[in-house]
Design a protein around this motif. Structure first.
Motif, mmCIF file in Angstrom:
data_model
loop_
_atom_site.group_PDB
_atom_site.id
_atom_site.type_symbol
_atom_site.label_atom_id
_atom_site.label_comp_id
_atom_site.label_asym_id
_atom_site.label_seq_id
_atom_site.Cartn_x
_atom_site.Cartn_y
_atom_site.Cartn_z
ATOM 1 N N GLU A 132 61.293 -19.916 1.589
ATOM 2 C CA GLU A 132 61.973 -20.584 2.704
ATOM 3 C C GLU A 132 61.490 -22.039 2.797
ATOM 4 O O GLU A 132 60.446 -22.397 2.227
ATOM 5 C CB GLU A 132 61.695 -19.857 4.022
ATOM 6 C CG GLU A 132 62.287 -18.455 4.100
ATOM 7 C CD GLU A 132 62.009 -17.785 5.436
ATOM 8 O OE1 GLU A 132 62.827 -16.952 5.854
ATOM 9 O OE2 GLU A 132 60.958 -18.093 6.047
ATOM 10 N N ARG A 133 62.236 -22.837 3.515
ATOM 11 C CA ARG A 133 61.867 -24.243 3.697
ATOM 12 C C ARG A 133 61.413 -24.415 5.150
ATOM 13 O O ARG A 133 62.240 -24.562 6.049
ATOM 14 C CB ARG A 133 63.044 -25.158 3.381
ATOM 15 C CG ARG A 133 63.505 -25.067 1.923
ATOM 16 C CD ARG A 133 64.792 -25.824 1.691
ATOM 17 N NE ARG A 133 64.633 -27.251 1.923
ATOM 18 C CZ ARG A 133 64.287 -28.138 0.986
ATOM 19 N NH1 ARG A 133 64.050 -27.714 -0.260
ATOM 20 N NH2 ARG A 133 64.184 -29.415 1.273
ATOM 21 N N TRP A 171 50.210 -32.115 0.449
ATOM 22 C CA TRP A 171 51.557 -32.703 0.509
ATOM 23 C C TRP A 171 51.635 -33.706 1.656
ATOM 24 O O TRP A 171 50.963 -33.550 2.688
ATOM 25 C CB TRP A 171 52.593 -31.590 0.729
ATOM 26 C CG TRP A 171 54.001 -32.074 0.948
ATOM 27 C CD1 TRP A 171 54.915 -32.365 -0.006
ATOM 28 C CD2 TRP A 171 54.642 -32.306 2.199
ATOM 29 N NE1 TRP A 171 56.102 -32.773 0.558
ATOM 30 C CE2 TRP A 171 55.960 -32.734 1.933
ATOM 31 C CE3 TRP A 171 54.236 -32.195 3.542
ATOM 32 C CZ2 TRP A 171 56.862 -33.053 2.935
ATOM 33 C CZ3 TRP A 171 55.128 -32.508 4.537
ATOM 34 C CH2 TRP A 171 56.433 -32.933 4.230
ATOM 35 N N SER A 173 54.759 -36.274 3.683
ATOM 36 C CA SER A 173 56.171 -36.654 3.789
ATOM 37 C C SER A 173 56.423 -38.069 3.280
ATOM 38 O O SER A 173 57.581 -38.437 3.032
ATOM 39 C CB SER A 173 56.637 -36.540 5.249
ATOM 40 O OG SER A 173 55.869 -37.403 6.089
ATOM 41 N N ASN A 198 62.326 -30.659 6.570
ATOM 42 C CA ASN A 198 62.018 -29.357 5.973
ATOM 43 C C ASN A 198 61.155 -29.551 4.729
ATOM 44 O O ASN A 198 61.450 -30.384 3.872
ATOM 45 C CB ASN A 198 63.308 -28.627 5.596
ATOM 46 C CG ASN A 198 64.117 -28.198 6.807
ATOM 47 O OD1 ASN A 198 64.991 -28.932 7.266
ATOM 48 N ND2 ASN A 198 63.825 -27.023 7.334
ATOM 49 N N TRP A 199 60.081 -28.772 4.660
ATOM 50 C CA TRP A 199 59.151 -28.838 3.527
ATOM 51 C C TRP A 199 59.609 -27.843 2.460
ATOM 52 O O TRP A 199 59.915 -26.682 2.758
ATOM 53 C CB TRP A 199 57.742 -28.517 4.017
ATOM 54 C CG TRP A 199 56.706 -28.473 2.942
ATOM 55 C CD1 TRP A 199 56.606 -29.290 1.864
ATOM 56 C CD2 TRP A 199 55.617 -27.554 2.842
ATOM 57 N NE1 TRP A 199 55.526 -28.958 1.090
ATOM 58 C CE2 TRP A 199 54.905 -27.893 1.674
ATOM 59 C CE3 TRP A 199 55.172 -26.497 3.624
ATOM 60 C CZ2 TRP A 199 53.767 -27.195 1.280
ATOM 61 C CZ3 TRP A 199 54.046 -25.809 3.234
ATOM 62 C CH2 TRP A 199 53.355 -26.155 2.065
ATOM 63 N N ALA A 200 59.652 -28.301 1.228
ATOM 64 C CA ALA A 200 60.109 -27.439 0.125
ATOM 65 C C ALA A 200 59.039 -26.457 -0.334
ATOM 66 O O ALA A 200 59.315 -25.612 -1.209
ATOM 67 C CB ALA A 200 60.559 -28.300 -1.057
ATOM 68 N N ARG A 202 56.194 -27.266 -1.858
ATOM 69 C CA ARG A 202 55.546 -27.722 -3.096
ATOM 70 C C ARG A 202 54.557 -28.838 -2.793
ATOM 71 O O ARG A 202 54.620 -29.475 -1.736
ATOM 72 C CB ARG A 202 56.596 -28.206 -4.090
ATOM 73 C CG ARG A 202 57.507 -27.112 -4.591
ATOM 74 C CD ARG A 202 58.484 -27.652 -5.628
ATOM 75 N NE ARG A 202 59.393 -28.643 -5.047
ATOM 76 C CZ ARG A 202 60.258 -29.362 -5.765
ATOM 77 N NH1 ARG A 202 60.296 -29.221 -7.093
ATOM 78 N NH2 ARG A 202 61.050 -30.224 -5.178
ATOM 79 N N SER A 204 52.613 -32.581 -3.492
ATOM 80 C CA SER A 204 53.027 -33.947 -3.821
ATOM 81 C C SER A 204 51.780 -34.815 -3.891
ATOM 82 O O SER A 204 50.684 -34.395 -3.516
ATOM 83 C CB SER A 204 54.013 -34.487 -2.780
ATOM 84 O OG SER A 204 53.379 -34.694 -1.531
ATOM 85 N N ARG A 212 55.057 -31.264 -9.926
ATOM 86 C CA ARG A 212 54.775 -30.736 -8.589
ATOM 87 C C ARG A 212 54.746 -29.218 -8.684
ATOM 88 O O ARG A 212 55.553 -28.616 -9.400
ATOM 89 C CB ARG A 212 55.841 -31.195 -7.571
ATOM 90 C CG ARG A 212 55.959 -32.701 -7.468
ATOM 91 C CD ARG A 212 57.135 -33.116 -6.595
ATOM 92 N NE ARG A 212 56.914 -32.719 -5.201
ATOM 93 C CZ ARG A 212 57.827 -32.918 -4.241
ATOM 94 N NH1 ARG A 212 58.999 -33.477 -4.540
ATOM 95 N NH2 ARG A 212 57.558 -32.569 -3.014
ATOM 96 N N ARG A 214 54.349 -25.231 -6.781
ATOM 97 C CA ARG A 214 54.589 -24.479 -5.552
ATOM 98 C C ARG A 214 53.256 -23.939 -5.025
ATOM 99 O O ARG A 214 52.435 -23.440 -5.793
ATOM 100 C CB ARG A 214 55.557 -23.328 -5.829
ATOM 101 C CG ARG A 214 55.970 -22.559 -4.556
ATOM 102 C CD ARG A 214 57.076 -21.569 -4.867
ATOM 103 N NE ARG A 214 58.281 -22.244 -5.339
ATOM 104 C CZ ARG A 214 59.198 -22.789 -4.531
ATOM 105 N NH1 ARG A 214 59.010 -22.760 -3.210
ATOM 106 N NH2 ARG A 214 60.248 -23.356 -5.045
#
Length: 240
Positions: A132-133, A171, A173, A198-200, A202, A204, A212, A214
């Motif tokens: 889910e995101r 991570w 943004s 929304n965060w994927a 993964r 960064s 990148r 998961r």
């Protein structure tokens, strides 16, 4: 036809005629007395209205002179004039009316100081399933007493995710998206500005490398930032 005729003496017939005439006179007198009595009783009865109580009598058009209120005397008029003067609430103790200063018009809002700005990170839900995101929000709140202005441009707003103990940065943004520009907003006291993404799920790094990975299921720390201001951590759990 006037002279009485018959087997009896004339005097008998004259007496009968006299009695009959007297009876007629008495009847006429009684009838006149009865009619007069009826007419008199009708005139003396009360005047009744058409829609009120049957016992109401029509009131006179104007009250008698003895029932009219007397004109107030000069001393009574003076007392009434004195009592209608200004109330004590509008008069100063010295006798002069009180005056309130005119409100000073407010100028344009001034820039917000760091001391009146709070930054809060807020996940959309305490936990999300892997794949889910997760929804993440950043709230910027003016905790001061007056409106003020603040630059809340995209390059200053940041949501950061680390491990639960804060030891490893995972991570941000702003790693892959930090456009230039200024976005000044007026912040009313107590009314938060909300920004969401929304965060994927993964990782960064600064500069946005292509490689990148998961993240694993577990508990993570979410931190909100606005420039040099950093808010308290919130927590997010990813379940298998």
């Amino acid at each position: 036809m006037i002279e009485p005729t018959g087997p009896l003496p004339p005097s008998v017939y004259w007496r009968r005629r006299a009695l009959a005439g007297g009876a007629c006179v008495v009847a006429v007198v009684l009838l006149a007395w009865i009619i007069g009595g009826l007419i008199g009783s009708a005139d003396e009865g009360p005047v009744r209205g058409t829609g009120g109580s049957p016992n109401l009598v029509a009131a006179p058009s104007s009250p008698p002179s003895s029932a009219r209120p007397a004109a107030p005397s000069s001393s009574a008029r003076a007392t009434a004039t004195a009592s209608s003067g200004p109330s004590p609430a509008t008069t100063a103790p010295s006798g002069r009316p009180t005056t309130r200063p005119a409100p000073v018009p407010a100028g344009p809002p001034k820039p917000c100081r760091d001391a009146v700005i709070r930054v809060v990170a807020q996940p959309g839900a305490p936990a999300y399933r892997m794949g889910e995101r997760p929804l993440l929000r950043l709230l910027v709140v003016n905790v001061g007493e007056v409106p003020c202005t603040r630059d809340v441009s995209r390059k200053l707003r940041e949501l950061l995710i680390t491990t639960a103990n804060g030891g490893k940065r995972l991570w941000s943004s702003n790693d892959c998206y930090a456009p230039a520009g200024v976005e000044k907003r007026t912040l009313a006291p107590g009314e938060p500005l909300r920004f969401s993404l929304n965060w994927a799920g993964r990782t960064s790094a600064p500069g946005c490398p292509v490689e990148r990975t998961r993240v694993e299921p577990g508990r993570y720390r979410v931190i909100g930032k606005l420039g040099d201001l950093t808010g308290p951590p919130a927590f997010l759990t990813l379940t298998p």
